[in-house]
Design a protein around this motif. Structure first.
Motif, PDB file in Angstrom:
ATOM      1  N   SER A 106       0.842  -1.206   0.000  1.00  0.00           N
ATOM      2  CA  SER A 106       0.000   0.000   0.000  1.00  0.00           C
ATOM      3  C   SER A 106       0.869   1.246   0.000  1.00  0.00           C
ATOM      4  O   SER A 106       0.556   2.233  -0.666  1.00  0.00           O
ATOM      5  N   GLU A 127      -9.369  -1.697   1.974  1.00  0.00           N
ATOM      6  CA  GLU A 127      -8.790  -2.112   3.248  1.00  0.00           C
ATOM      7  C   GLU A 127      -8.817  -1.003   4.272  1.00  0.00           C
ATOM      8  O   GLU A 127      -9.041  -1.239   5.447  1.00  0.00           O
ATOM      9  N   ASP A 173      -6.585  -1.694  -4.122  1.00  0.00           N
ATOM     10  CA  ASP A 173      -5.965  -2.260  -2.928  1.00  0.00           C
ATOM     11  C   ASP A 173      -7.048  -2.867  -2.056  1.00  0.00           C
ATOM     12  O   ASP A 173      -7.781  -2.156  -1.409  1.00  0.00           O
ATOM     13  N   HIS A 216      -2.461  -9.951  -1.474  1.00  0.00           N
ATOM     14  CA  HIS A 216      -1.671 -10.483  -0.357  1.00  0.00           C
ATOM     15  C   HIS A 216      -1.285 -11.907  -0.623  1.00  0.00           C
ATOM     16  O   HIS A 216      -2.033 -12.665  -1.209  1.00  0.00           O
TER      17      HIS A 216
HETATM   18 MG    MG Z   1      -2.015  -2.681   2.530  1.00  0.00          MG
END
Ligand code: MG
Ligand code: TYD
Length: 455
Positions: A106, A127, A173, A216
């Motif tokens: 990020s 997120e 994201d 991720h």
């Molecule tokens: Mg992140």
């Protein structure tokens, strides 16, 4: 009624490699992972099909008549990221940025628009709240005037906003938080992840807007992650490094528009990720000369030679069985190297604990590092410091022989540039030309190495 046509059935998907099976299996036959199967409901019927996108030319064309143009690229304002991508991001491409949580995905993706205010960027966050992103942007500095922020996880709203905004770059994201309404499973499941990526790919291709998608990946690869997406996206950039360490390596592991032999090194600072243009100078020791248990390896990662420090600690085993632990290095390889030392060179390391650490939290896979590992272990075992102007590049074989490594000359040139006076390599190394300013010491096996170093 459209829903009447829909049928659901279950498949088992390997969360490591993404292959699908009709029944549960303890071990994935494709990638060999154990316990990686997750059940997925698939909806057949009216749902859009995930898959490759066809360009505007839907009729077959003679190949010779296809007009070739250079890909249209956009600079992202970071020399290292641009270089990794092959000279900026290609318009209409989908770039996956993967890495473990907390590694800096990020941070880096927010830094990009802050450093290129002339680009209109749409940063979609699933997120963090808009406020959190703003606070992070303030900390990172730069110019936020080109950056639009959207906090949303529903793909249809995201794509609608993106169509209306028509940005120069879109950042999403993360893939694990986004969902498509027509798929029944929860966000982060294999089918959602695949569909989110496929929709973004279609969006990128049809609008020409480049998209950076964050994903991720865990150490165990247990959650559905970038592995599943590698086939769908154009480019995969992967972050590596220990979260605790300051250094992060961003590696290009797939690139439809450039080389995959590229990597960039970043340092995590209070103001975000700083590019390390010259990795050698960061990764070699900052301590006084004369410490035992360290050796410098001249390694080549991707296309880039750089030097870094290998640290070992050998001590008497406190408990019955000796402990072996390695950070940034494959512990099985360490065990193999210790067994070679034991069998082929007569070192009794069986009753010793051995700890190994790669400087800067790097994760090393280059086999040329073997030689420095062995030297660091021996140096700690004998409590004898290796002179600080020597470095190493060699692979160690099971018979204790030292094997040549690729591009030895480039490693030697880099070592000379950073100020090393001697480099130890295999006797079988072929050097096209003699590197200037550094002595190349050739050793055939471990006994020869020991004679040369620890007289
Ligand atoms: Mg992140
Ligand atoms: P982050 O980019 O959120 O990781 P990811 O998106 O990959 O999960 O941040 C990673 C870590 O970096 C976090 O623990 C805090 C730290 N950090 C800094 O040290 N300096 C900074 O300027 C920022 C923004 C984060």
């Amino acid at each position: 009624m459209a829903t009447a046509l829909k049928k659901t059935k279950s498949v088992w998907v390997c969360s490591h490699c993404g292959n699908e099976y009709s029944k549960w299996l303890g071990r994935c036959p494709s990638c060999g992972e154990w316990n990686s199967m997750v059940e997925q409901e698939v909806v057949t019927g009216k749902a859009p099909v995930a898959g490759m996108v066809v360009g505007p030319e839907r009729k077959p064309l003679p190949l010779k008549d296809v007009a070739t143009t250079q890909e249209d690229r956009v600079s992202l304002g970071s020399a290292e990221v641009d270089r990794l991508l092959g000279g900026g991001i290609v318009k209409g491409s989908l770039v996956l940025m993967g890495g473990e949580p907390g590694i800096g995905k990020s941070t880096l993706s927010l830094q990009l628009p802050l450093h290129t205010p002339s680009l209109k960027t749409l940063y979609v966050t699933g997120e963090e709240s808009v406020k959190q992103v703003k606070m992070r942007a303030d900390r990172l500095g730069g110019d936020a005037s080109g950056c639009l922020i959207l906090s949303e996880t529903d793909m249809s709203s995201i794509l609608k906003e993106a169509q209306e905004t028509a940005p120069d770059l879109m950042i999403v994201d993360s893939v694990q938080t986004m969902y498509c309404q027509h798929i029944d499973s929860t966000a982060g499941s294999v089918s959602q992840i695949k569909e989110v990526a496929a929709q973004l790919l279609r969006f990128a291709k049809s609008t020409g807007i480049p998209v950076i998608l964050i994903g991720h990946i865990t150490k165990e690869g247990t959650i559905a992650g970038p592995k599943i997406l590698e086939h769908i996206v154009d480019v995969v950039l992967q972050f590596e490094g220990e979260n605790r360490g300051a250094y992060r390596v961003l590696r290009s592991i797939k690139n439809r528009f450039g080389s995959t032999a590229e990597l960039a090194v970043f340092e995590m600072t209070g103001q975000g990720l700083r590019e390390v243009a010259n990795p050698s100078e960061m990764l070699i020791p900052m301590h006084e000369e004369g410490l035992s248990g360290t050796a410098i390896s001249a390694m080549l990662d991707g296309n880039r030679p750089f030097l870094f420090e290998v640290q070992a600690l050998v001590s008497s085993a406190v408990y019955g069985t000796a402990q072996r632990s390695a950070t940034g290095f494959d512990v099985r390889r360490l065990n193999m190297l210790l067994a070679v030392l034991e069998r082929r060179a007569g070192f009794k390391l069986g009753q010793k604990d051995v700890f190994l650490n790669m400087a800067g939290g790097l994760r090393i896979t280059d086999p040329a590092c073997d030689l420095a590992v062995i030297v660091a272990v021996l140096s700690s075992n004998f409590d004898y410091a290796i002179p600080s102007d020597i470095c190493f590049a060699g692979e160690v074989g099971l018979s204790g022989e030292i094997r040549p490594v690729s591009q030895a000359a480039r490693r030697a040139v880099e070592a000379a540039r950073v100020g090393f006076k001697r480099i130890f390599v295999s006797s079988y190394t072929h050097l096209d030309q003699k590197p200037q300013g550094i002595e190349v010491v050739k050793v055939a096996d471990i006994p020869a190495l020991v004679r040369a170093l620890f007289k």
